[in-house]
Design an enzyme around this catalytic site. Structure first.
Site, PDB file in Angstrom:
ATOM      1  N   ARG A  80       1.097  -8.069 -16.727  1.00 22.40           N
ATOM      2  CA  ARG A  80      -0.113  -7.249 -16.551  1.00 22.40           C
ATOM      3  C   ARG A  80       0.210  -5.811 -16.936  1.00 22.40           C
ATOM      4  NH1 ARG A  80      -2.361  -7.513 -10.748  1.00 22.40           N
ATOM      5  NH2 ARG A  80      -3.161  -9.559 -11.338  1.00 22.40           N
ATOM      6  N   ARG A 149      -2.008   0.426  -7.527  1.00 22.64           N
ATOM      7  CA  ARG A 149      -2.264  -0.365  -8.741  1.00 22.64           C
ATOM      8  C   ARG A 149      -2.993   0.487  -9.774  1.00 22.64           C
ATOM      9  NH1 ARG A 149      -2.181  -5.959  -7.770  1.00 22.64           N
ATOM     10  NH2 ARG A 149      -0.533  -6.405  -6.284  1.00 22.64           N
ATOM     11  N   LYS A 213      -0.362  -4.161  -1.606  1.00 22.58           N
ATOM     12  CA  LYS A 213      -0.995  -3.520  -2.755  1.00 22.58           C
ATOM     13  C   LYS A 213      -1.968  -2.440  -2.281  1.00 22.58           C
ATOM     14  CE  LYS A 213      -2.859  -7.601  -3.979  1.00 22.58           C
ATOM     15  NZ  LYS A 213      -3.725  -8.645  -4.537  1.00 22.58           N
ATOM     16  N   LYS A 215      -5.357  -0.135  -3.915  1.00 23.03           N
ATOM     17  CA  LYS A 215      -6.229  -0.051  -5.093  1.00 23.03           C
ATOM     18  C   LYS A 215      -7.169   1.145  -5.022  1.00 23.03           C
ATOM     19  CE  LYS A 215      -6.118  -4.963  -6.030  1.00 23.03           C
ATOM     20  NZ  LYS A 215      -6.895  -6.202  -6.126  1.00 23.03           N
ATOM     21  N   CYS A 435     -12.667 -15.435 -12.294  1.00 24.13           N
ATOM     22  CA  CYS A 435     -11.230 -15.134 -12.334  1.00 24.13           C
ATOM     23  C   CYS A 435     -10.509 -16.235 -13.121  1.00 24.13           C
ATOM     24  CB  CYS A 435     -10.694 -15.061 -10.909  1.00 24.13           C
ATOM     25  SG  CYS A 435     -10.674 -16.675 -10.107  1.00 24.13           S
ATOM     26  N   CYS A 441      -3.145 -19.512 -12.235  1.00 19.31           N
ATOM     27  CA  CYS A 441      -3.011 -18.905 -10.911  1.00 19.31           C
ATOM     28  C   CYS A 441      -2.504 -19.913  -9.885  1.00 19.31           C
ATOM     29  CB  CYS A 441      -4.357 -18.347 -10.449  1.00 19.31           C
ATOM     30  SG  CYS A 441      -4.207 -17.643  -8.801  1.00 19.31           S
ATOM     31  N   CYS A 480     -10.573 -19.170  -5.401  1.00 22.69           N
ATOM     32  CA  CYS A 480     -10.087 -19.200  -4.011  1.00 22.69           C
ATOM     33  C   CYS A 480     -10.678 -17.981  -3.312  1.00 22.69           C
ATOM     34  CB  CYS A 480      -8.553 -19.189  -3.982  1.00 22.69           C
ATOM     35  SG  CYS A 480      -7.806 -17.557  -4.073  1.00 22.69           S
ATOM     36  N   CYS A 484     -10.838 -12.289  -6.626  1.00 19.09           N
ATOM     37  CA  CYS A 484     -10.413 -11.442  -7.753  1.00 19.09           C
ATOM     38  C   CYS A 484     -11.553 -11.060  -8.696  1.00 19.09           C
ATOM     39  CB  CYS A 484      -9.306 -12.142  -8.531  1.00 19.09           C
ATOM     40  SG  CYS A 484      -7.827 -12.388  -7.529  1.00 19.09           S
TER      41      CYS A 484
HETATM   42 FE1  SRM Z   1      -6.289 -10.744  -7.847  1.00 23.64          FE
HETATM   43  C1  SRM Z   1      -3.694 -12.345  -6.475  1.00 23.64           C
HETATM   44  C2  SRM Z   1      -5.765 -12.256 -10.750  1.00 23.64           C
HETATM   45  C3  SRM Z   1      -8.366  -8.528  -9.317  1.00 23.64           C
HETATM   46  C4  SRM Z   1      -7.551  -9.878  -4.769  1.00 23.64           C
HETATM   47  N1  SRM Z   1      -4.913 -12.027  -8.504  1.00 23.64           N
HETATM   48  C5  SRM Z   1      -3.871 -12.545  -7.788  1.00 23.64           C
HETATM   49  C6  SRM Z   1      -2.910 -13.335  -8.689  1.00 23.64           C
HETATM   50  C7  SRM Z   1      -1.868 -12.405  -9.187  1.00 23.64           C
HETATM   51  C8  SRM Z   1      -2.308 -14.609  -8.065  1.00 23.64           C
HETATM   52  C9  SRM Z   1      -0.967 -14.492  -7.393  1.00 23.64           C
HETATM   53  O1  SRM Z   1      -0.758 -13.603  -6.561  1.00 23.64           O
HETATM   54  O2  SRM Z   1      -0.141 -15.339  -7.699  1.00 23.64           O
HETATM   55  C10 SRM Z   1      -3.909 -13.729  -9.794  1.00 23.64           C
HETATM   56  C11 SRM Z   1      -3.304 -14.025 -11.154  1.00 23.64           C
HETATM   57  C12 SRM Z   1      -4.121 -15.063 -11.870  1.00 23.64           C
HETATM   58  C13 SRM Z   1      -3.764 -15.240 -13.282  1.00 23.64           C
HETATM   59  O3  SRM Z   1      -3.278 -16.341 -13.618  1.00 23.64           O
HETATM   60  O4  SRM Z   1      -3.975 -14.346 -14.079  1.00 23.64           O
HETATM   61  C14 SRM Z   1      -4.916 -12.606  -9.705  1.00 23.64           C
HETATM   62  N2  SRM Z   1      -6.838 -10.386  -9.700  1.00 23.64           N
HETATM   63  C15 SRM Z   1      -6.600 -11.195 -10.764  1.00 23.64           C
HETATM   64  C16 SRM Z   1      -7.385 -10.748 -11.986  1.00 23.64           C
HETATM   65  C17 SRM Z   1      -6.666 -11.001 -13.296  1.00 23.64           C
HETATM   66  C18 SRM Z   1      -8.750 -11.462 -11.970  1.00 23.64           C
HETATM   67  C19 SRM Z   1      -9.644 -11.263 -13.163  1.00 23.64           C
HETATM   68  O5  SRM Z   1     -10.522 -12.115 -13.302  1.00 23.64           O
HETATM   69  O6  SRM Z   1      -9.528 -10.320 -13.908  1.00 23.64           O
HETATM   70  C20 SRM Z   1      -7.606  -9.273 -11.620  1.00 23.64           C
HETATM   71  C21 SRM Z   1      -6.464  -8.402 -12.062  1.00 23.64           C
HETATM   72  C22 SRM Z   1      -6.714  -6.987 -11.710  1.00 23.64           C
HETATM   73  C23 SRM Z   1      -5.710  -6.018 -12.248  1.00 23.64           C
HETATM   74  O7  SRM Z   1      -5.742  -5.767 -13.440  1.00 23.64           O
HETATM   75  O8  SRM Z   1      -4.947  -5.486 -11.450  1.00 23.64           O
HETATM   76  C24 SRM Z   1      -7.605  -9.362 -10.099  1.00 23.64           C
HETATM   77  N3  SRM Z   1      -7.650  -9.392  -7.168  1.00 23.64           N
HETATM   78  C25 SRM Z   1      -8.487  -8.660  -7.943  1.00 23.64           C
HETATM   79  C26 SRM Z   1      -9.528  -8.094  -7.146  1.00 23.64           C
HETATM   80  C27 SRM Z   1     -10.678  -7.247  -7.659  1.00 23.64           C
HETATM   81  C28 SRM Z   1     -10.369  -5.783  -7.652  1.00 23.64           C
HETATM   82  O9  SRM Z   1      -9.286  -5.375  -7.261  1.00 23.64           O
HETATM   83  O10 SRM Z   1     -11.245  -5.028  -8.027  1.00 23.64           O
HETATM   84  C29 SRM Z   1      -9.295  -8.490  -5.837  1.00 23.64           C
HETATM   85  C30 SRM Z   1     -10.196  -8.196  -4.602  1.00 23.64           C
HETATM   86  C31 SRM Z   1     -10.043  -6.801  -4.132  1.00 23.64           C
HETATM   87  C32 SRM Z   1      -8.921  -6.669  -3.160  1.00 23.64           C
HETATM   88  O11 SRM Z   1      -7.778  -6.542  -3.584  1.00 23.64           O
HETATM   89  O12 SRM Z   1      -9.195  -6.726  -1.960  1.00 23.64           O
HETATM   90  C33 SRM Z   1      -8.105  -9.295  -5.863  1.00 23.64           C
HETATM   91  N4  SRM Z   1      -5.674 -11.026  -5.919  1.00 23.64           N
HETATM   92  C34 SRM Z   1      -6.353 -10.640  -4.804  1.00 23.64           C
HETATM   93  C35 SRM Z   1      -5.668 -11.143  -3.644  1.00 23.64           C
HETATM   94  C36 SRM Z   1      -6.094 -10.940  -2.164  1.00 23.64           C
HETATM   95  C37 SRM Z   1      -5.542  -9.667  -1.638  1.00 23.64           C
HETATM   96  C38 SRM Z   1      -5.752  -9.516  -0.161  1.00 23.64           C
HETATM   97  O13 SRM Z   1      -5.869  -8.388   0.304  1.00 23.64           O
HETATM   98  O14 SRM Z   1      -5.757 -10.509   0.557  1.00 23.64           O
HETATM   99  C39 SRM Z   1      -4.535 -11.864  -4.118  1.00 23.64           C
HETATM  100  C40 SRM Z   1      -3.471 -12.598  -3.284  1.00 23.64           C
HETATM  101  C41 SRM Z   1      -2.475 -11.694  -2.691  1.00 23.64           C
HETATM  102  O15 SRM Z   1      -2.381 -10.507  -2.980  1.00 23.64           O
HETATM  103  O16 SRM Z   1      -1.730 -12.212  -1.864  1.00 23.64           O
HETATM  104  C42 SRM Z   1      -4.585 -11.777  -5.560  1.00 23.64           C
HETATM  105 FE1  SF4 Z   2      -6.278 -16.836  -8.306  1.00 22.65          FE
HETATM  106 FE2  SF4 Z   2      -7.843 -16.805  -6.219  1.00 22.65          FE
HETATM  107 FE3  SF4 Z   2      -7.520 -14.611  -7.635  1.00 22.65          FE
HETATM  108 FE4  SF4 Z   2      -8.894 -16.555  -8.654  1.00 22.65          FE
HETATM  109  S1  SF4 Z   2      -9.462 -15.427  -6.809  1.00 22.65           S
HETATM  110  S2  SF4 Z   2      -7.265 -15.449  -9.706  1.00 22.65           S
HETATM  111  S3  SF4 Z   2      -7.890 -18.335  -7.845  1.00 22.65           S
HETATM  112  S4  SF4 Z   2      -5.966 -15.593  -6.467  1.00 22.65           S
END
Ligand code: SRM
Ligand code: SF4
Length: 571
Positions: A80, A149, A213, A215, A435, A441, A480, A484
C-alpha cells in the site's frame, strides 16, 4: 514478553506491543528474513511489515489447490503506497502501473483512502517493488501499521489560494506525523546503517508506536467527499469572507470497525472538538495523536482505537487533555453544513484555464477486463499527455491540468479503451463502493468487490424500472464488519456475515453524516433486490420533495418499512 528500554514491563499488554517495542524501531528481523529462501515472513515480521506498507496475504482462491500440492498456502504480499490527498505525479502513476504488470497481479487498486494497493507481489519481488515506488518519490512507510495513516484530502484540483494553503498544511502535517525511523531506508533502499553513539529516537511514536492505527482526513468546508465522520481526526478547512483559509474545525473519535457478535466493539461518528487557526493545525494534530498514544488501550487491540478512549473517558476529558498540551487556546467548534457530496467525476474547469476530468473506476480496480481496459487506457493517456493524477475517496481517478485543446484526445482514448464517460454510468453504480474482500483479504467472510458489480446492476435496473434512475443513492458493500468501504455511512450498507449473506443496513444518508442500522440481518445476496423493491416503490410515492432514500428510511422508521415489506410479500 519484553520490557521497554527504561525497564517498564509489558506484562498484560497485547502481543503486538512487545513486537513493536523489541523491534528496534520497526527493524525486527525483516532484513534477515528477506534473504531467506522462503515464500513468507515470520509472524513478528508480518506485524512489523505493516508499518512499511506491506501486508502478508495468501490467495484464498487457491487454498485448496495449495493444500493438494502439500503447500501451506499461496503466500503473496500486498503493498500500500501512502498518497497524501491522493496526489500522484504522472511518473509515480507509471511506476505503479509498471510494478502491477511486472511483479503484482496486473491490476492497480485505488483505495477508499486515496492510496494505491498492489496485490499478489511475491517475496522475491518485494524489494524491487518498494524501491521503484521510492524512485517515483512516493513511499509505503506508514501505509499501514499503528501510526498515522495516509492523510486524506478532498482531491478536487482547483487552483486558488485556499486550496494551496490547505495543501501546505497537509504537507506540514505529513512531515510531522511520519515515523522517523531509518529502518525503512535500511531495509528497502539499502541505506547505510548509521552507527551513532546516540540511540535513534522517534519523538512522537517512541518505542511502542501507537496502540492502533490512526486515521486523519482533511475536508474543505461544505464538501464531505472524504467521509469526515469515519475518522479518528477530521479537519475541516474553513474559508474566510475573502476566500482565504480562516482556520480548521476539528472532529475526533470516528471509526467504523466492529466485530460480529461483540457488542463491546462499535461504530462511531467523529464528534466536534474545537476550532483552530491555520498556523495551529499541525501542533494540534500532533497532540491529538499524542493523547491517543498515551491513553489508548494497549491491552486489547479490539478496544484500542481513539473512539474507545473517548467513549471511556469522555469528550470533555479528551479536549482538556489536548488543551493542556498545546501552546494556544482551543476555540469552540463551529457548526458544519454540508452541500450534497460531490464525487468530482466528469469534466470541470480547474481555475487556471485548464480542465480536469474525474473518471469512474468500478470499485477502484484499474484493470483490463473484457471491453473495459482502464489500465491500458489510463496508461496511454498519462504517458501521452502527462496530466497530474488524483485518487478520490470513492475509489475513482481524476486527471488534472488538461488543456482544453487536449480534451477531444482524452475522450477519444477513453472511448478506444472502453472507459465510459460518467454521464453514461447509472447513478446506482457510480455511487457504489466495495472493498477487496476475497481472494486477497484474510479477514473477509463474504465476497464484496467480486459480488457488488452484479448486485448493483440489478439494483440499477430496478431503480430504472421504477423511474428512480436519477436518484443519488449510495450502496456500499464490505466483506466483513470492519467496514473498509465505509458501508455504515452510506444510504444502504451491505455487510458480509458469511459467504453469500449480508446484513442489509438502512437509514444512513448520501452525505455520510449519519450511521445506518441493520434493517435485515443475514440476507442471501440473491434476495436483496426483492427485499429493497417494495421500499423503493413506497419511497417513490411517499417521500417528501427532494428527500433522499436514506433520509426517507430514517424518517419513516424501520417498523413502517418492515410493514411495507411484509404487505408486499403477502400481496
Ligand atoms: Fe481496511 C483491515 C482494505 C479502508 C477498517 N483493510 C484491512 C485489510 C488490510 C485486511 C487485514 O488487516 O488483513 C484489508 C486488505 C484487503 C486487501 O486485500 O486489499 C483492508 N481498508 C482496505 C481498503 C483497501 C478497502 C478499499 O476498498 O479500498 C482501504 C485501504 C485504505 C488505505 O489506503 O489506507 C481500507 N479500512 C478502511 C476503512 C475506511 C477508511 O479508513 O476511510 C476502514 C473503516 C474506518 C476505520 O478504520 O474505522 C477500515 N480495515 C479496517 C479494519 C477495522 C479497524 C477497527 O478499528 O476495528 C481492519 C481490521 C483491523 O485493523 O484489524 C482493516
Ligand atoms: Fe477485508 Fe473486511 Fe476490510 Fe473488506 S471490510 S477489505 S473483507 S477487512
Amino acid at each position: 514478553m519484553s520490557n521497554l528500554s527504561d525497564g517498564t514491563s509489558l506484562e498484560g499488554f497485547s502481543k503486538n506491543e512487545s513486537v513493536k517495542a523489541s523491534s528496534n524501531h520497526l527493524r525486527g528481523l525483516i532484513k534477515e528474513e528477506l534473504l531467506e529462501d522462503t515464500p513468507a515472513f515470520g509472524e513478528d515480521s508480518e506485524q512489523l511489515l505493516k508499518f512499511h506498507g506491506i501486508y502478508q496475504q495468501d490467495d484464498r482462491d487457491r487454498r485448496k489447490e495449495a493444500r493438494a500440492r502439500g503447500l501451506d498456502k499461496h503466500h503473496q504480499l500486498m503493498i500500500r503506497t501512502r498518497i497524501p490527498g491522493g496526489v500522484v505525479s504522472p511518473d509515480a502513476y507509471m511506476a505503479h502501473d509498471d510494478i502491477s504488470r511486472r511483479w503484482a497481479n496486473g491490476t492497480l487498486r485505488v483505495t477508499t483512502r486515496q492510496d494505491f494497493q498492489l496485490h499478489g507481489v511475491l517475496k522475491g519481488d518485494i524489494k524491487k517493488s518498494i524501491r521503484a515506488i521510492n524512485d517515483s518519490l512516493l513511499t509505503t512507510l506508514g501505509g499501514c501499521g499503528d501510526v498515522e495513516r495516509n492523510i486524506m484530502c478532498c482531491p478536487e484540483p482547483l487552483h486558488d489560494e485556499f486550496h494551496a494553503e490547505v495543501q501546505r498544511a497537509i504537507s506540514a502535517m505529513v512531515a510531522e506525523l511520519t515515523p522517523r525511523t531509518a529502518a525503512y531506508h535500511e531495509i528497502w533502499l539499502d541505506g547505510e546503517v548509521v552507527k551513532s553513539s546516540e540511540p535513534e529516537t522517534e519523538p512522537l511514536y517512541r518505542e511502542q508506536y501507537l496502540p492502533r492505527k490512526f486515521k486523519t482526513t482533511v475536508a474543505l468546508e461544505g464538501d464531505n467527499c472524504v467521509d469526515v465522520y469515519a475518522h479518528d481526526l477530521a479537519i475541516v478547512a474553513m474559508k474566510g469572507p475573502d476566500g482565504s483559509l480562516r482556520g480548521f474545525n476539528l472532529l475526533v473519535g470516528g471509526g467504523l470497525g466492529r466485530t460480529h457478535n461483540k457488542p463491546e466493539t462499535f461504530v462511531a461518528v467523529a464528534q466536534p472538538l474545537a476550532f483552530v487557526e491555520p498556523g495551529q493545525v499541525v501542533e494540534v494534530a500532533r497532540e491529538v495523536v499524542a493523547v491517543q498514544r498515551d491513553y489508548g488501550d494497549r491491552t486489547n487491540r479490539r478496544h484500542a482505537r481513539l473512539k474507545y478512549t473517548i467513549a471511556d473517558r469522555g469528550l470533555d476529558w479528551f479536549r482538556g487533555e489536548v488543551q493542556s498540551r498545546v501552546s494556544f487556546e482551543l476555540q469552540p467548534p463551529e457548526p458544519l453544513a454540508w452541500k450534497p457530496v460531490d464525487d468530482h467525476l466528469g469534466w470541470h474547469e480547474q481555475g487556471d484555464g485548464r480542465l480536469y476530468v474525474g473518471i469512474y473506476i468500478e470499485n477502484g480496480r484499474i484493470a483490463d477486463v473484457d471491453a473495459v481496459r482502464s489500465r491500458s487506457g489510463l496508461r496511454r493517456i498519462i504517458e501521452e499527455l502527462r496530466p497530474q493524477v488524483r485518487l478520490t475517496a470513492q475509489q475513482n481517478v481524476i486527471l488534472a491540468g488538461i488543456e482544453p485543446a487536449q480534451r477531444p484526445r482524452v475522450e477519444a482514448l477513453m472511448a478506444e479503451h472502453g472507459i465510459a464517460p460518467v454521464e453514461s454510468i447509472p447513478r446506482a453504480i457510480r455511487y457504489a463502493m466495495a472493498c477487496p474482500a476475497i481472494p486477497t483479504c484474510g479477514l473477509a467472510v463474504a465476497e464484496a468487490e467480486r459480488a457488488m458489480p452484479s448486485l448493483v446492476r440489478k439494483l440499477a435496473a430496478l431503480l430504472e424500472e421504477l423511474g428512480l434512475a436519477e436518484e443519488r443513492i449510495s450502496f456500499r458493500m464490505s466483506g466483513c464488519p470492519n467496514g473498509c468501504s465505509r458501508p455504515y455511512l452510506g444510504d444502504v450498507g451491505f455487510v458480509g456475515t458469511t459467504l453469500g449473506k449480508y446484513d442489509v443496513m438502512l437509514g444512513g444518508d448520501f452525505d455520510g453524516t449519519r450511521l445506518n442500522r441493520v434493517f435485515a440481518p443475514n440476507v442471501p445476496i440473491t434476495d436483496i433486490p426483492s427485499l429493497l423493491r417494495p421500499l423503493f416503490e413506497t419511497f417513490r410515492t411517499q417521500r417528501k420533495p427532494g428527500e433522499g432514500f436514506g433520509d426517507w428510511t430514517d424518517r419513516v422508521g424501520f417498523d413502517a418499512l418492515r410493514e411495507t415489506s411484509a404487505e408486499e410479500r403477502t400481496a
